[in-house]
Design a protein around this motif. Structure first.
Motif, mmCIF file in Angstrom:
data_model
loop_
_atom_site.group_PDB
_atom_site.id
_atom_site.type_symbol
_atom_site.label_atom_id
_atom_site.label_comp_id
_atom_site.label_asym_id
_atom_site.label_seq_id
_atom_site.Cartn_x
_atom_site.Cartn_y
_atom_site.Cartn_z
ATOM 1 N N TYR A 1 59.386 68.459 22.528
ATOM 2 C CA TYR A 1 59.001 67.867 21.249
ATOM 3 C C TYR A 1 58.527 66.435 21.446
ATOM 4 O O TYR A 1 57.481 66.025 20.917
ATOM 5 C CB TYR A 1 60.197 67.923 20.299
ATOM 6 N N ASN A 2 59.275 65.650 22.229
ATOM 7 C CA ASN A 2 58.890 64.264 22.483
ATOM 8 C C ASN A 2 57.612 64.181 23.314
ATOM 9 O O ASN A 2 56.814 63.252 23.135
ATOM 10 C CB ASN A 2 60.026 63.522 23.178
ATOM 11 N N THR A 3 57.426 65.137 24.218
ATOM 12 C CA THR A 3 56.203 65.163 25.017
ATOM 13 C C THR A 3 54.977 65.327 24.129
ATOM 14 O O THR A 3 53.945 64.655 24.342
ATOM 15 C CB THR A 3 56.258 66.301 26.046
ATOM 16 N N ILE A 4 55.057 66.191 23.130
ATOM 17 C CA ILE A 4 53.934 66.401 22.216
ATOM 18 C C ILE A 4 53.638 65.124 21.429
ATOM 19 O O ILE A 4 52.470 64.776 21.191
ATOM 20 C CB ILE A 4 54.235 67.569 21.266
ATOM 21 N N ILE A 5 54.682 64.406 21.019
ATOM 22 C CA ILE A 5 54.476 63.152 20.292
ATOM 23 C C ILE A 5 53.794 62.126 21.197
ATOM 24 O O ILE A 5 52.834 61.449 20.789
ATOM 25 C CB ILE A 5 55.826 62.615 19.770
ATOM 26 N N PHE A 6 54.297 61.995 22.424
ATOM 27 C CA PHE A 6 53.671 61.055 23.361
ATOM 28 C C PHE A 6 52.237 61.471 23.683
ATOM 29 O O PHE A 6 51.349 60.615 23.850
ATOM 30 C CB PHE A 6 54.491 60.973 24.650
ATOM 31 N N LEU A 7 52.008 62.771 23.778
ATOM 32 C CA LEU A 7 50.661 63.259 24.060
ATOM 33 C C LEU A 7 49.702 62.882 22.929
ATOM 34 O O LEU A 7 48.561 62.471 23.182
ATOM 35 C CB LEU A 7 50.688 64.774 24.254
ATOM 36 N N ALA A 8 50.169 63.006 21.685
ATOM 37 C CA ALA A 8 49.340 62.609 20.546
ATOM 38 C C ALA A 8 49.027 61.113 20.604
ATOM 39 O O ALA A 8 47.911 60.689 20.281
ATOM 40 C CB ALA A 8 50.051 62.953 19.242
ATOM 41 N N GLY A 9 50.026 60.315 21.024
ATOM 42 C CA GLY A 9 49.786 58.886 21.152
ATOM 43 C C GLY A 9 48.814 58.556 22.267
ATOM 44 O O GLY A 9 47.957 57.669 22.114
ATOM 45 N N MET A 10 48.917 59.261 23.376
ATOM 46 C CA MET A 10 48.018 58.988 24.508
ATOM 47 C C MET A 10 46.581 59.356 24.197
ATOM 48 O O MET A 10 45.647 58.719 24.690
ATOM 49 C CB MET A 10 48.500 59.771 25.746
ATOM 50 N N GLN A 11 46.391 60.365 23.370
ATOM 51 C CA GLN A 11 45.032 60.757 23.025
ATOM 52 C C GLN A 11 44.349 59.723 22.144
ATOM 53 O O GLN A 11 43.129 59.778 21.970
ATOM 54 C CB GLN A 11 45.053 62.130 22.334
ATOM 55 N N SER A 12 45.130 58.799 21.577
ATOM 56 C CA SER A 12 44.536 57.723 20.789
ATOM 57 C C SER A 12 44.217 56.494 21.645
ATOM 58 O O SER A 12 43.618 55.541 21.144
ATOM 59 C CB SER A 12 45.487 57.318 19.656
ATOM 60 N N ILE A 13 44.625 56.512 22.928
ATOM 61 C CA ILE A 13 44.327 55.389 23.827
ATOM 62 C C ILE A 13 42.908 55.550 24.362
ATOM 63 O O ILE A 13 42.549 56.627 24.859
ATOM 64 C CB ILE A 13 45.332 55.343 25.000
ATOM 65 N N PRO A 14 42.069 54.521 24.277
ATOM 66 C CA PRO A 14 40.686 54.635 24.791
ATOM 67 C C PRO A 14 40.672 54.989 26.280
ATOM 68 O O PRO A 14 41.367 54.369 27.090
ATOM 69 C CB PRO A 14 40.103 53.241 24.545
ATOM 70 N N LYS A 15 39.878 55.979 26.634
ATOM 71 C CA LYS A 15 39.790 56.405 28.031
ATOM 72 C C LYS A 15 39.138 55.342 28.913
ATOM 73 O O LYS A 15 39.314 55.357 30.132
ATOM 74 C CB LYS A 15 39.007 57.715 28.127
ATOM 75 N N GLU A 16 38.400 54.428 28.273
ATOM 76 C CA GLU A 16 37.758 53.364 29.044
ATOM 77 C C GLU A 16 38.773 52.496 29.770
ATOM 78 O O GLU A 16 38.488 51.952 30.849
ATOM 79 C CB GLU A 16 36.895 52.490 28.129
ATOM 80 N N LEU A 17 39.975 52.352 29.180
ATOM 81 C CA LEU A 17 41.009 51.542 29.824
ATOM 82 C C LEU A 17 41.435 52.165 31.150
ATOM 83 O O LEU A 17 41.597 51.461 32.157
ATOM 84 C CB LEU A 17 42.213 51.394 28.890
ATOM 85 N N TYR A 18 41.613 53.492 31.157
ATOM 86 C CA TYR A 18 41.998 54.171 32.396
ATOM 87 C C TYR A 18 40.855 54.137 33.417
ATOM 88 O O TYR A 18 41.091 53.976 34.623
ATOM 89 C CB TYR A 18 42.403 55.618 32.100
ATOM 90 N N GLU A 19 39.630 54.295 32.931
ATOM 91 C CA GLU A 19 38.496 54.268 33.854
ATOM 92 C C GLU A 19 38.340 52.898 34.500
ATOM 93 O O GLU A 19 38.079 52.788 35.707
ATOM 94 C CB GLU A 19 37.227 54.647 33.092
ATOM 95 N N ALA A 20 38.537 51.839 33.695
ATOM 96 C CA ALA A 20 38.464 50.486 34.259
ATOM 97 C C ALA A 20 39.593 50.245 35.249
ATOM 98 O O ALA A 20 39.396 49.604 36.296
ATOM 99 C CB ALA A 20 38.526 49.455 33.136
ATOM 100 N N ALA A 21 40.776 50.788 34.949
ATOM 101 C CA ALA A 21 41.911 50.620 35.864
ATOM 102 C C ALA A 21 41.651 51.350 37.180
ATOM 103 O O ALA A 21 41.992 50.839 38.260
ATOM 104 C CB ALA A 21 43.187 51.144 35.205
ATOM 105 N N LYS A 22 41.026 52.541 37.114
ATOM 106 C CA LYS A 22 40.718 53.275 38.345
ATOM 107 C C LYS A 22 39.708 52.509 39.186
ATOM 108 O O LYS A 22 39.819 52.461 40.419
ATOM 109 C CB LYS A 22 40.182 54.660 37.999
ATOM 110 N N ILE A 23 38.728 51.894 38.530
ATOM 111 C CA ILE A 23 37.727 51.110 39.263
ATOM 112 C C ILE A 23 38.384 49.926 39.962
ATOM 113 O O ILE A 23 38.015 49.566 41.092
ATOM 114 C CB ILE A 23 36.623 50.639 38.296
ATOM 115 N N ASP A 24 39.376 49.331 39.307
ATOM 116 C CA ASP A 24 40.086 48.194 39.900
ATOM 117 C C ASP A 24 41.098 48.620 40.955
ATOM 118 O O ASP A 24 41.779 47.768 41.541
ATOM 119 C CB ASP A 24 40.806 47.393 38.813
ATOM 120 N N GLY A 25 41.232 49.934 41.175
ATOM 121 C CA GLY A 25 42.129 50.431 42.214
ATOM 122 C C GLY A 25 43.556 50.633 41.778
ATOM 123 O O GLY A 25 44.466 50.709 42.623
ATOM 124 N N ALA A 26 43.806 50.756 40.468
ATOM 125 C CA ALA A 26 45.174 50.958 39.979
ATOM 126 C C ALA A 26 45.642 52.371 40.300
ATOM 127 O O ALA A 26 44.906 53.344 40.142
ATOM 128 C CB ALA A 26 45.240 50.708 38.482
#
Length: 305
Positions: A180-205
């Motif tokens: 149940y908590n995983t689904i809630i967190f998943l809904a929250g993560m889907q609202s996070i802009p994917k550009e943030l993760y892409e920029a972090a990957k470019i920076d080597g995170a």
């Protein structure tokens, strides 16, 4: 004249309002009968001695004195908080990790895994408690004890020893609510802009850095919601200890709701059970107020930023 005055009072706007109230009235009627009245009657009953059959007798604060002088009552409070912490913290950590995996390209067949992760939440809680009762059987052939025997660890009496009882019940709570908590967190993560993760990957995170520096900060409102609901749920824990320990409800694993249930329906002491319910009510109100205070402070700090 009386008829015209009535027509002037019953305007079209008021007719619409009355129709709306008529449609929503069943909820309020049911809530008043099955929610509000039992709550008020429980407050009233906490000042009386009553076994459910004989007339009630007023005893004042005697019921509260009885429970506050009962060591089992304080054990129930302590057990409730310990089991709540043992069951809640792993839920949050594992829930965030599972949600991150389901929200990324790490796992194929994501829809299937999302269904499987959520499945324990809709499973009968009695069936879950019975299955885990077999897993944490006191005998050497129990699944948990068998696994421990592979590491040359002696069998554990899961339903009789202080910490094993709490670990077993907390494991049931974790298994049931982590999806149940995983689904809630998943809904929250889907609202996070994917550009943030892409920029972090470019920076080597790394994945761990992405979770720690992007996911967790952006999920603060969802984490607070999960902590709040999990805290309230842990304070109302009842079925798991009852099925696992039986009607005896040993002191090592009895919770507050199980304590007041035992007083009411085993010992027929509805007065002390109501007093325990009142204490639990004020504990929940206090924790709710603390949660709202923390939430409001976090909200104000975000506005300032």
């Amino acid at each position: 004249m009386a008829h015209s005055a009535k027509e002037r009072w019953l305007t079209e706007e008021r007719r619409t309002a009355l129709s709306a109230y008529a449609f929503i009235s069943p909820f309020f009627i049911l809530f008043a009968v099955f929610g509000l009245f039992p709550m008020i009657f429980s407050f009233y009953l906490s000042f009386f001695r009553w076994d459910g059959l004989n007339p009630m007798s007023y005893v004042g604060l005697a019921n509260f004195q009885l429970i506050f002088n009962d060591p089992t009552f304080f054990s129930a409070i302590k057990n409730t908080f310990i089991i709540g912490i043992l069951g809640t913290l792993p839920q949050i950590i594992v829930g965030i990790l599972l949600a991150f995996a389901l929200n990324s390209a790490l796992i194929r067949f994501q829809h299937t895994f999302r269904t499987l992760v959520f499945l324990p939440y809709i499973t009968s809680i009695v069936a879950v408690a019975i299955i885990f009762g077999l897993v944490f059987n006191n005998q050497p052939f129990g699944l948990a004890n068998y696994v421990l025997s592979l590491f040359n660890i002696d069998p554990v009496r899961w339903s009789q020893e202080y910490w094993p009882v709490k670990i077993a019940i907390a494991t049931m709570v974790f298994w049931r609510w982590v999806g149940y908590n995983t689904i809630i967190f998943l809904a929250g993560m889907q609202s996070i802009p994917k550009e943030l993760y892409e920029a972090a990957k470019i920076d080597g995170a790394t994945i761990g850095q992405q979770i720690r520096l992007i996911t967790v900060p952006m999920l603060k409102p969802f984490i607070l919601f999960v902590v709040f609901t999990a805290t309230i749920g842990s304070l109302q824990l009842f079925t798991e200890p009852l099925i696992f320990l039986g009607r005896g409800l040993r002191e090592e694993g009895i919770t507050m709701v199980a304590y007041l249930w035992r007083d009411a329906f085993v010992l027929n002491a509805f007065g002390t059970a109501s007093a325990a319910a009142i204490v639990l009510f004020f504990i929940i109100i206090t924790l709710t107020a603390i949660n709202l205070l923390i939430t409001n402070r976090i909200g104000r700090s975000k506005k300032v930023m």
